[in-house]
Design a protein around this motif. Structure first.
Motif: not given
Lengths: 363, 363
Positions: B122, B163-166, B169, B348-349, B351
C-alpha cells in the motif's frame, strides 16, 4: 477463615534484594510451563529475553533508546505518586508534547536553522505541561479526580493527533496517508553512533534523574511535596500548600512526558504519525512502582523493563513466540515482583473466625 | 551427592547445547528465509490472512528451500522498525511488510541491505530492492457495483472505509461507477473510520448507514467481519475486500473482491533467487490474477451475471477500463471527456470522488 496483611516492623534487607531474583525465578517457572503447553522452545525463549538483548551493539543501543523515555517519565510520575497525586495520563501529555514540538518542522518545512531543535524541546515541554495543567486546574478548583481526568485527557489527546494527521498537518505529498512530512535533519537529535538509532536525547533523562534525586533527597521542597500529598491538613498547619503539591506534581510530569514525546518524533520516528508513544506513558507507571518510587530504584526498573521489551521483540522473531505470549511473560514478571515485594513488607496472617459459639443464654 | 549433581549439570548442559543445535541445524541447509510482518492478528479471514496465503503459496512451490517466518499483529511505529531490523539480523533475505505504516522504516532498512528484497503493502515509495504493492480493487468493486445496482431498492449504497488514501478512494469510485453504469440515480454514502481494525466503530458505522436508508453495504479494507454481520442482521446485501466472509452473512453475502497475492509473491521470490529483482511500483489487478471476484450471491439475476461476466472479460482484455471517460467529479466538473482514459498516475494519486458519492472527502 480470613487473610490479613500486617506491615512488618522489621524486614530483612537481604530479602529486599532477593525479591527481584525470586520474582524472575517464579515467573520463569510459570513461563516454562506455558511454553511447554504452547510447544515453543523454552531455552531459546529465555535466551531471547535475557541474553540476546546484550548480544550485539545495536541491540544494546536499542535498550537505551527505550530506557530514556521510560526513565524520564517514571521519575516525574514517582514524584507525583509520592505526593499522592495519581497522574496516569502521561500518555496524553506525551502526545501533546509531540504535537507541540512537531508544529515547528511542520510549519517551517524548509528551515535549516540550528534553533529548530531547541525550539522543539521547549514547545514539547510546554505542550505536556499545558495538558497536565488542565488536570491540575480541575483538581485544585473543583476537586475533580485526577485519575479520571488525566486518563480521559489521554483519549482526547489521541483524537487531536488523529485530527491533525488527517487534516491540516497531513503531508501534502503523502497521498493522504495520515502522517506529516519527514522532518529535516536539523529538527532531529543527532545520532550518537553510526547505524544505531540512539541519539543525544538520552542526556535529558539522565540530567533529569540527577535533578529529581537532588530535589527529593536533599531539598526541603521535596519533603514539603510529600507531606502535602500524604497529609493535606498537617501540611496546611505547617504552612505547606497541598494545592501546590498537585500543581507541581502534574506540571513536572507534563514537562517530562512532553519532552519524552518530543524525543520520539525528533528521534526514532522522524515525523508525526499515529503511533508516537509506544505506550511509554503507561509503562512508566509500572517502572515508577517497580523502582519503589525511589530515584535510584527507578533507574534499575527502567533498564529492566527496557530489556524485557527488547527481549520480547527478539522472542517474537527468533523464538517464534506470539506477541500475546510475550505480553503474558512480561506481565507475569511484574506480578510476581509486586507479590514478592508485598510479602517482604507485609506478613500474611490467617484470621480464624471464632468457632466457639458464644455461650447460650439460658432462659 | 556430588556425582548426582555433576550428572544433573551435564544433562542440563546437553539440553542447552541440543537447543542451540536445533537452532543452527536450520541454517545448515541454507533455505531462503522469508519474513512476513502483519499489522493485525491473523484471523481466518481478512488482510493479514490474505498475505499469509500468499507466502504459503511460495512455501508450496519451494518446499524446504524456503523458510517462512510470520510475525503478526505488530503496531506501526518505532517498535516495528526494530522488529524489522531483527528480522533482517536473523537472516531473512526476503521481507514482506504488510502495512503502509512500515514504509519509512522499511525503506531505510532496504537502503542499508541492498542484497535483500522488500515488498511493501500500500505504499508509494520505491527503491532498487523495495517494491510497494497495491491491488486494483476498483476493478472488482466496479463489478460489485453492477450487482448492487440490480439488488438495491432504496438506490442508496453505503461504504464503511478505513483511510482516505488513493487506493480506497479509487475503490469507492469504481464501485460507484459500476452501480451508476446500470442505474444513474444511485448514490453512495461513505463513513471513514480511520482504522483497518476497529470492530466496534465499523459496526456502529454500518448501522448508521442502514439507518440512513442504504440497503447495500461495502466493507472497504476492514480486517473484521463486523460490517458483514451487520448486513446479514439488517437485511442488506454486503461485500468486502481481500478474503471471503460469506460465513458471516450466509444469505446476504453479495460476493468478495478477493486478493490472491500468490502469483505476485511467487514471481518476486523467483526474481530474487535469479538475482534480477527490480524494485518498482507493483499495481496489480484482474489481468495479473491478483484481484479475483467470487462467491456471487444467487439472488443476482442471470441477465445481470451475464453482463457482469462480459464486463469482467472486457476489463481483463483491456477493451474496457473502469476509469474510461466521461468522468465527472462531485462538483459536477468533467475530469476527462468521453473517449479518454484516466492516466495510471491519476488513479494512484486519486484524491477526489466521482459524481454520485454524497459524502465529501475528509480534508
Amino acid at each position: 477463615m480470613q487473610f490479613k496483611l500486617d506491615r512488618r516492623v522489621h524486614y530483612s534487607k537481604a530479602m529486599l534484594i532477593a525479591t527481584p531474583i525470586m520474582a524472575v525465578g517464579l515467573s520463569m517457572l510459570v513461563c516454562t510451563l506455558l511454553l511447554l503447553v504452547l510447544n515453543k522452545p523454552v531455552l531459546l525463549t529465555f535466551h531471547s529475553f535475557f541474553i540476546a538483548p546484550f548480544e550485539n551493539f545495536y541491540s544494546i543501543t536499542e535498550i537505551f533508546l527505550k530506557f530514556g523515555p521510560l526513565l524520564l517519565i517514571a521519575q516525574a510520575l514517582a514524584v507525583g505518586f509520592r505526593a499522592k497525586v495519581w497522574n496516569i495520563g502521561a500518555e496524553g501529555q506525551m502526545i501533546i508534547g509531540a504535537i507541540a514540538a512537531s508544529s515547528v518542522p511542520v510549519y517551517f518545512v524548509d528551515s535549516t536553522s540550528a534553533w529548530l531543535l531547541p525550539a522543539m524541546i521547549v514547545l514539547g515541554a510546554l505542550g505536556g505541561m499545558a495538558w497536565a495543567a488542565i488536570a491540575a486546574f480541575l483538581k485544585t478548583q473543583f476537586n475533580a479526580n485526577e485519575i479520571l481526568v488525566t486518563l480521559m485527557l489521554s483519549s482526547i489527546a489521541l483524537q487531536i493527533l488523529y485530527y491533525l494527521l488527517l487534516g491540516p498537518w497531513k503531508d501534502p505529498m503523502g497521498f493522504n496517508f495520515p502522517q506529516t512530512v519527514m522532518f529535516q535533519d536539523e529538527a532531529l537529535f543527532p545520532y550518537l553512533f553510526d547505524g544505531a538509532r540512539i541519539n543525544t536525547s538520552i542526556a535529558i533523562p539522565i540530567i533529569f534523574t540527577i535533578g529529581i534525586w537532588l530535589f527529593m533527597e536533599k531539598h526541603f521542597g521535596g519533603f514539603r511535596l510529600i507531606v502535602g500529598g500524604l497529609a493535606p491538613s498537617a501540611a496546611t498547619y505547617a504552612g505547606f500548600s497541598s494545592k501546590k503539591a498537585v500543581w507541581s506534581s502534574l506540571l513536572l510530569a507534563g514537562f517530562a512526558a512532553g519532552i519524552a514525546g518530543m524525543s520520539e518524533i525528533a528521534g526514532p520516528i522522524g515525523q508525526l504519525q499515529r503511533s508516537v508513544t509506544s505506550g511509554y506513558g503507561y509503562s512508566a507507571i509500572i517502572v515508577a512502582y517497580l523502582g519503589a518510587l525511589n530515584p535510584i530504584g527507578i533507574i534499575f526498573a527502567a533498564f529492566f523493563l527496557a530489556v524485557l521489551q527488547i527481549g520480547g521483540d527478539v522472542a517474537l522473531v527468533s523464538a517464534d513466540l506470539p506477541i500475546s505470549a510475550v505480553h503474558v511473560f512480561q506481565g507475569l514478571l511484574l506480578i510476581f515482583y509486586l507479590a514478592t515485594y508485598t510479602f517482604v513488607n507485609y506478613r500474611l496472617r490467617v484470621v480464624r473466625p471464632i468457632t466457639q459459639a458464644t455461650p447460650k443464654l439460658t432462659s | 551427592m556430588n556425582a548426582f549433581r555433576n550428572k544433573m549439570l551435564k544433562a542440563l548442559a546437553a539440553f542447552a547445547v541440543s537447543g542451540l543445535l536445533i537452532n543452527t541445524a536450520a541454517n545448515a541447509a541454507d533455505p531462503l528465509k522469508i519474513g512476513l510482518l502483519t499489522p493485525s492478528p491473523i484471523a481466518d479471514v481478512g488482510w493479514s490472512k490474505a498475505l499469509v496465503d500468499g507466502v504459503d503459496a511460495v512455501k508450496a512451490k519451494y518446499g524446504d528451500d524456503v523458510e517462512i517466518n510470520v510475525i503478526e499483529n505488530i503496531q506501526e511505529g518505532p517498535d516495528a522498525d526494530r522488529i524489522m531490523n531483527k528480522m533482517v539480523g536473523d537472516g531473512n533475505e526476503f521481507l514482506v511488510l504488510g502495512s503502509f505504516g512500515f514504509m519509512n522504516g522499511g525503506l531505510k532498512l532496504a537502503k542499508r541491505n541492498a542484497k535483500r528484497t522488500f515488498l511493501h503493502a500500500s505504499g508509494y515509495k520505491t527503491a532498487k530492492n523495495f517494491s510497494p504493492f497495491t491491488a486494483k480493487y476498483y476493478e472488482g468493486a466496479y463489478l460489485m457495483g453492477m450487482a448492487a445496482a440490480e439488488l438495491t431498492k432504496t438506490k442508496k449504497l453505503g461504504v464503511v472505509s478505513a483511510f482516505a488514501i488513493p487506493e480506497l478512494i479509487s475503490t469507492i469510485n469504481g464501485f460507484t461507477l459500476g452501480a451508476r453504469s446500470i442505474d444513474p440515480e444511485i448514490t453512495v454514502d461513505v463513513i471513514w473510520i480511520n482504522s483497518w481494525f476497529d470492530p466496534a466503530k465499523a459496526q456502529d458505522s454500518a448501522k448508521a448507514l442502514l439507518a440512513g436508508g442504504a440497503d447495500i453495504l461495502f466493507s472497504n479494507a476492514q480486517d473484521t467481519p463486523s460490517v458483514v454481520t451487520v448486513g446479514e442482521e439488517g437485511g442488506a446485501y454486503v461485500f468486502n475486500l481481500n478474503g471471503s466472509m460469506k460465513a458471516y452473512a450466509p444469505t446476504k453475502y453479495l460476493g468478495v473482491v478477493k486478493t490472491d497475492w500468490a502469483p505476485f509473491f511467487v514471481a518476486s521470490v523467483d526474481a530474487h533467487l535469479a538475482g534480477n529483482f527490480e524494485g518498482q511500483n507493483q499495481w496489480l489487478g484482474m489481468t495479473d490474477d491478483v484481484v479475483v471476484v467470487e462467491d456471487w450471491n444467487s439472488d443476482i439475476s442471470e441477465d445481470m451475471m451475464a453482463k457482469i461476466e462480459a464486463t469482467q472479460a472486457d476489463i481483463v482484455s483491456g477493451a474496457k477500463h473502469v476509469y474510461d471517460g466521461p468522468l465527472v467529479n462531485q462538483a459536477g466538473e468533467t475530469v476527462i471527456a468521453a473517449g479518454e482514459r484516466l492516466e495510471d498516475g491519476a488513479i494512484l494519486g486519486m484524491d477526489w470522488h466521482v459524481e454520485g458519492v454524497n459524502s465529501p472527502l475528509p480534508k
